[in-house]
Write an enzyme that holds these catalytic residues in place. Structure first.
Site, mmCIF file in Angstrom:
data_model
loop_
_atom_site.group_PDB
_atom_site.id
_atom_site.type_symbol
_atom_site.label_atom_id
_atom_site.label_comp_id
_atom_site.label_asym_id
_atom_site.label_seq_id
_atom_site.Cartn_x
_atom_site.Cartn_y
_atom_site.Cartn_z
ATOM 1 N N THR A 49 5.380 -3.841 -1.332
ATOM 2 C CA THR A 49 6.650 -4.034 -0.641
ATOM 3 C C THR A 49 6.435 -4.765 0.675
ATOM 4 O O THR A 49 7.324 -5.474 1.160
ATOM 5 C CB THR A 49 7.325 -2.671 -0.387
ATOM 6 O OG1 THR A 49 7.304 -1.906 -1.592
ATOM 7 C CG2 THR A 49 8.753 -2.841 0.068
ATOM 8 N N TYR A 137 -3.558 1.682 -9.887
ATOM 9 C CA TYR A 137 -2.177 1.208 -9.803
ATOM 10 C C TYR A 137 -1.743 0.790 -11.199
ATOM 11 O O TYR A 137 -2.234 -0.196 -11.739
ATOM 12 C CB TYR A 137 -2.126 0.032 -8.826
ATOM 13 C CG TYR A 137 -0.769 -0.388 -8.334
ATOM 14 C CD1 TYR A 137 0.406 0.119 -8.862
ATOM 15 C CD2 TYR A 137 -0.675 -1.335 -7.317
ATOM 16 C CE1 TYR A 137 1.645 -0.294 -8.395
ATOM 17 C CE2 TYR A 137 0.557 -1.759 -6.835
ATOM 18 C CZ TYR A 137 1.714 -1.228 -7.382
ATOM 19 O OH TYR A 137 2.933 -1.646 -6.920
ATOM 20 N N LYS A 165 -1.220 5.738 -9.442
ATOM 21 C CA LYS A 165 0.182 5.520 -9.081
ATOM 22 C C LYS A 165 0.850 4.843 -10.271
ATOM 23 O O LYS A 165 0.436 3.755 -10.698
ATOM 24 C CB LYS A 165 0.298 4.621 -7.856
ATOM 25 C CG LYS A 165 1.734 4.198 -7.541
ATOM 26 C CD LYS A 165 1.758 3.038 -6.562
ATOM 27 C CE LYS A 165 3.188 2.521 -6.357
ATOM 28 N NZ LYS A 165 3.229 1.299 -5.536
ATOM 29 N N ILE A 204 4.442 7.116 -3.781
ATOM 30 C CA ILE A 204 4.303 5.891 -2.996
ATOM 31 C C ILE A 204 5.618 5.166 -3.197
ATOM 32 O O ILE A 204 5.935 4.716 -4.300
ATOM 33 C CB ILE A 204 3.093 5.058 -3.430
ATOM 34 C CG1 ILE A 204 1.807 5.829 -3.108
ATOM 35 C CG2 ILE A 204 3.103 3.699 -2.737
ATOM 36 C CD1 ILE A 204 0.526 5.112 -3.523
#
Length: 299
Positions: A49, A137, A165, A204
């Site tokens: 982000t 990830y 995640k 997250i």
């Protein structure tokens, strides 16, 4: 699990840019202070982000160094160290360790990268040489390869591999990962309360940039088992969290944060600021979050 390192809300924090598109490190200090005051548990620096793939290695390193200095011991620090070369992942991880990070998050190489479980395992084994706990990830829609429950079990045998995640956006898939009994962190904004209920070890969360106090309240209520209250808070968050997930994610988060008083400038090229029509739809989806968060932002 009591030894999980990254519980609660870890903010995938936006990176402030100035009018020329440069990283504004001085603004970053004030930016972080607002989120610390909002009660955020931890930060992911150089996050997706926060435009990680559009930062140079030098910019990312400076951002991490400044951010870690500002945060200190007031919140936990996670650094995204994703890179195409595993040597760069290791070097970025060592830099993060030198500046006090407690963990790192790393994508598998995301351009013509590993395509099977053995290759992914080898990548994370090499990345672990950086010396910090790793959050894998899982974002198969962007990388082209995913982490299955079987692979997660194998990855967990790597000494520094700590959690995954999951940003697949598929609650059934995330639940399959969680049922391994290994730590799974939710990274899909529309799934937050459902993921917490299903046993996510932590979050997250990029969308929390525009409503940190409301998001902290939701996580607190859910963690304490006050599900009726969590559901009421989620009703205020859900329209915007669903909308940003449908496309133009980073642009939407930057625009929404500007509306609620947590602005970080515009996203960096090649991304453009959100257009007027989409801003209007986003403003409608935010509803009373604008007033709620603006009233709460310290002067």
């Amino acid at each position: 699990m009591t030894d999980f390192l990254f519980p609660g809300l870890n903010l995938a924090v936006t990176t402030p840019f100035d009018d020329r598109g440069g990283v504004d490190l001085d603004a970053f200090e004030d930016h972080l202070e607002r989120y610390i005051a909002a009660g955020v548990d931890g930060f992911v620096l150089s996050s997706g982000t926060g435009m990680h793939v559009y930062l140079s290695r030098e910019e990312s390193d400076r951002l991490v160094a400044r951010g870690a200095r500002v945060i200190g011991s007031r919140a936990r620090i996670i650094v995204q160290t994703s890179a195409l070369l595993v040597e760069d992942v290791i070097a970025r991880t060592r830099h993060a360790a030198d500046h006090g990070a407690e963990g790192v998050m790393a994508l598998p190489p995301f351009f013509e990268g590993p395509t099977d479980d053995d290759d992914l395992l080898a990548f994370y084994e090499a990345a672990a040489e950086g010396g910090l706990p790793i959050i894998g990830y899982n974002v198969p829609q962007a990388v082209g390869v995913g982490i299955s429950p079987d692979l997660l079990r194998r990855l967990s045998e790597i000494p520094n591999f700590h959690a995954v995640k999951d940003s697949s956006g598929d609650l059934a898939q995330q639940s399959d990962l969680a049922r391994t009994g290994l730590p799974v962190m939710n990274g899909a904004d529309p799934l937050v309360p459902y993921a917490l209920y299903a046993g996510a070890a932590g979050l997250i969360w990029g969308g929390a940039n525009f409503a940190p106090r409301t998001c902290v309240a939701l996580v607190t209520a859910a963690t304490e088992g006050r599900w009726a209250e969590a559901r009421e808070i989620w009703r205020a968050l859900e329209p915007a969290m669903n909308l940003i997930w449908q496309g133009d994610y980073a642009q939407s988060v930057y625009a929404a944060a500007e509306m609620t008083g947590y602005g970080a400038g515009h996203p960096r090229r090649p991304l453009r600021a959100l257009g007027a029509e989409k801003r209007e739809a986003l403003g409608a989806a935010l509803g009373d979050l604008v007033a709620r968060e603006r009233d709460a932002v310290p002067a």
